[in-house]
Design an enzyme around this catalytic site. Structure first.
Site, mmCIF file in Angstrom:
data_model
loop_
_atom_site.group_PDB
_atom_site.id
_atom_site.type_symbol
_atom_site.label_atom_id
_atom_site.label_comp_id
_atom_site.label_asym_id
_atom_site.label_seq_id
_atom_site.Cartn_x
_atom_site.Cartn_y
_atom_site.Cartn_z
ATOM 1 N N HIS A 156 34.937 45.789 51.951
ATOM 2 C CA HIS A 156 34.200 46.300 53.122
ATOM 3 C C HIS A 156 33.327 45.202 53.734
ATOM 4 C CE1 HIS A 156 35.499 50.361 52.499
ATOM 5 N NE2 HIS A 156 34.843 50.533 51.369
ATOM 6 N N HIS A 216 35.757 46.255 45.447
ATOM 7 C CA HIS A 216 35.904 47.269 46.501
ATOM 8 C C HIS A 216 34.902 47.021 47.626
ATOM 9 C CE1 HIS A 216 36.879 51.361 48.020
ATOM 10 N NE2 HIS A 216 35.623 51.326 48.421
ATOM 11 N N GLU A 217 33.644 46.850 47.248
ATOM 12 C CA GLU A 217 32.614 46.675 48.273
ATOM 13 C C GLU A 217 32.711 45.317 48.970
ATOM 14 O OE1 GLU A 217 31.053 49.180 49.251
ATOM 15 O OE2 GLU A 217 31.601 50.468 47.567
#
Length: 454
Positions: A25, A21-22
């Site tokens: 980003h 997920h990170e």
């Protein structure tokens, strides 16, 4: 040992999902020219860190292992007064609204992409799956009234091919949520001509199912269950009641207590109900039929005494679902899409009161499932990670302040109005979002504890 495996399986799954997920980003932020100050696995105080790369980004592990974050150069969080003009160009708030949207959306999209990759890999490798052959409980059941019979093989639902039992269950649940009828393609053995089959199309109404039915085993409400073979012993445990009675692997139990047995499930039910009592069995061994008296051991389960013979039964008929790479990617993408839409629908029905809030689960339940699937095998565990990755992606897209979806809502309003959301509105929304998230977390923990106790 089981507890240790559960904790380890949970940490591996959670760590993988947070990092992916990170990384979503982080990657898009770098592509958009935004400076990344820190990449943290975990929340709270940093306990270990190292700096790498031209920007000397801090890669950190933090104390609270439930989550993670990417810290960008952001005027709302840091003093940027001393930065050069070149550095200021890399500040998050100075980017176009479309770049900000891309950076925020990249996290959930990375979770969806991970699910697609995992599902695609499983389909390409091959997934063992029970065939979509059914058992019908009674002549009064909706399935029987619709024309379904024991041993029918369901080959399609609304003209879409069914690949296995879980696929059949999923397709029926999707239609049941919409209270739409299901047109089933059925393959049935012809009793007059051995080795031949009849192709039938039957309509199964699903509007009689309530929301509570969908939260449990809704197929049993329709009178349907997976077709099980005759009660055949796959294994007889050394020293168990079955071995003491003289049972052997390969034995087929034809009768128990003078009653003919339809399948292994019926036999298991009779054994459980005969704790400490003599159960006369008619057993087929090869070409011979034997009468054997067995006394099931008395075992306590959830405060109730049940009987056990310490034997393992053969399971349902299995098949290997395996597709070429390009088809696997298509199936993995479709599975991820369908699961995401189903999750959004269930959340919507929770808001309208059609589905109970008891379905919200927290880390305790997720850890329990992680442990169970890891003990079952790699395929089950990978499937679990893919499903949780989808749930994480959906959750982060919810329009709740503090989540990615809340910020995406702000930026969407900025696109529509041509100006950013006011700081005052943002502060109020952040507090409301924090309160809502704390309430949801408390509810999830409460549901976890209730499940654990019950």
């Amino acid at each position: 040992m089981i507890l240790l495996q559960t904790i380890l399986a949970f940490m591996v799954a959670l760590g993988t999902l947070v990092v992916i997920h990170e990384l979503g980003h982080y990657t898009v932020a770098r592509l958009c020219g935004v400076k990344v100050l820190r990449f943290s696995v975990g929340m709270g105080k940093v306990v270990f860190s190292r700096r790498f790369g031209p920007d000397q980004t801090e890669w950190a592990i933090s104390a609270l292992p439930l989550g993670g974050y990417v810290k960008l150069l952001d005027a709302r969080e840091q003093d940027i007064g001393s930065l050069s003009e070149q550095e200021l160009k890399r500040e998050f708030c100075r980017q176009s609204v479309w770049k900000r949207i891309a950076i925020l959306a990249a996290g959930p999209l990375a979770n969806f992409l991970l699910a697609i990759v995992l599902f695609s890999g499983l389909y390409f490798h091959g997934v063992p799956e029970p065939v979509s052959k059914i058992q019908v409980s009674s002549e009064q059941s909706p399935a029987y009234v619709a024309g379904l019979r024991a041993g029918d093989l369901v080959t399609s639902v609304n003209n879409v091919p069914v690949l296995g039992w879980s696929d059949l269950r999923w397709k029926l649940m999707e239609l049941a949520l919409e209270k739409a009828p299901a047109s089933l393609g059925v393959k049935r053995a012809n009793r007059d001509r051995a080795g031949t089959y009849d192709q039938l199309t039957l309509s199964l109404p699903l509007d009689q199912l309530s929301s509570k039915d969908l939260e449990a085993d809704f197929l049993s409400k329709l009178g349907m269950s997976i077709s099980l073979p005759k009660a055949t012993l796959a294994e007889v445990m050394p020293g168990g009641a079955g071995m003491k009675a003289g049972l052997k692997p390969g034995d087929v139990i034809l009768q128990a207590g003078g009653k003919n047995l339809a399948d292994a499930q019926q036999f298991t039910g009779m054994v459980r109900a005969s704790a400490g009592q003599t159960l006369d069995l008619l057993v087929k061994r090869g070409v011979d039929e034997l009468n054997i008296d067995a006394v099931p051991d008395v075992v306590e389960e959830n405060g109730t005494k049940i009987g056990r013979l310490q034997v393992a039964m053969t399971g349902p008929e299995m098949q290997l679902i395996q597709t070429p790479l390009w088809q696997s990617v298509g199936r993995g993408t479709q599975k991820t899409w369908d699961t995401s839409i189903m999750t959004f629908k269930m959340l919507g029905k929770m808001l309208t009161g059609e589905v109970s809030w008891k379905n919200i689960t927290g880390p305790i339940t997720i850890a329990d499932y992680a442990g169970q699937t890891s003990r079952t095998g790699a395929i089950s565990y990978i499937s679990f990670i893919a499903l949780i990755s989808i749930s994480l992606g959906v959750m982060n897209l919810l329009p709740i302040p503090l989540l990615d979806g809340g910020h995406l809502l702000y930026y969407s309003l900025e696109v529509l109005t041509g100006k950013p959301v006011s700081e005052r509105f943002g502060e109020i929304a952040q507090r409301a979002g924090a309160a809502l998230l704390m309430t949801l977390m408390a509810l999830a923990f409460f549901n976890d504890i209730v499940r654990l106790v019950s």
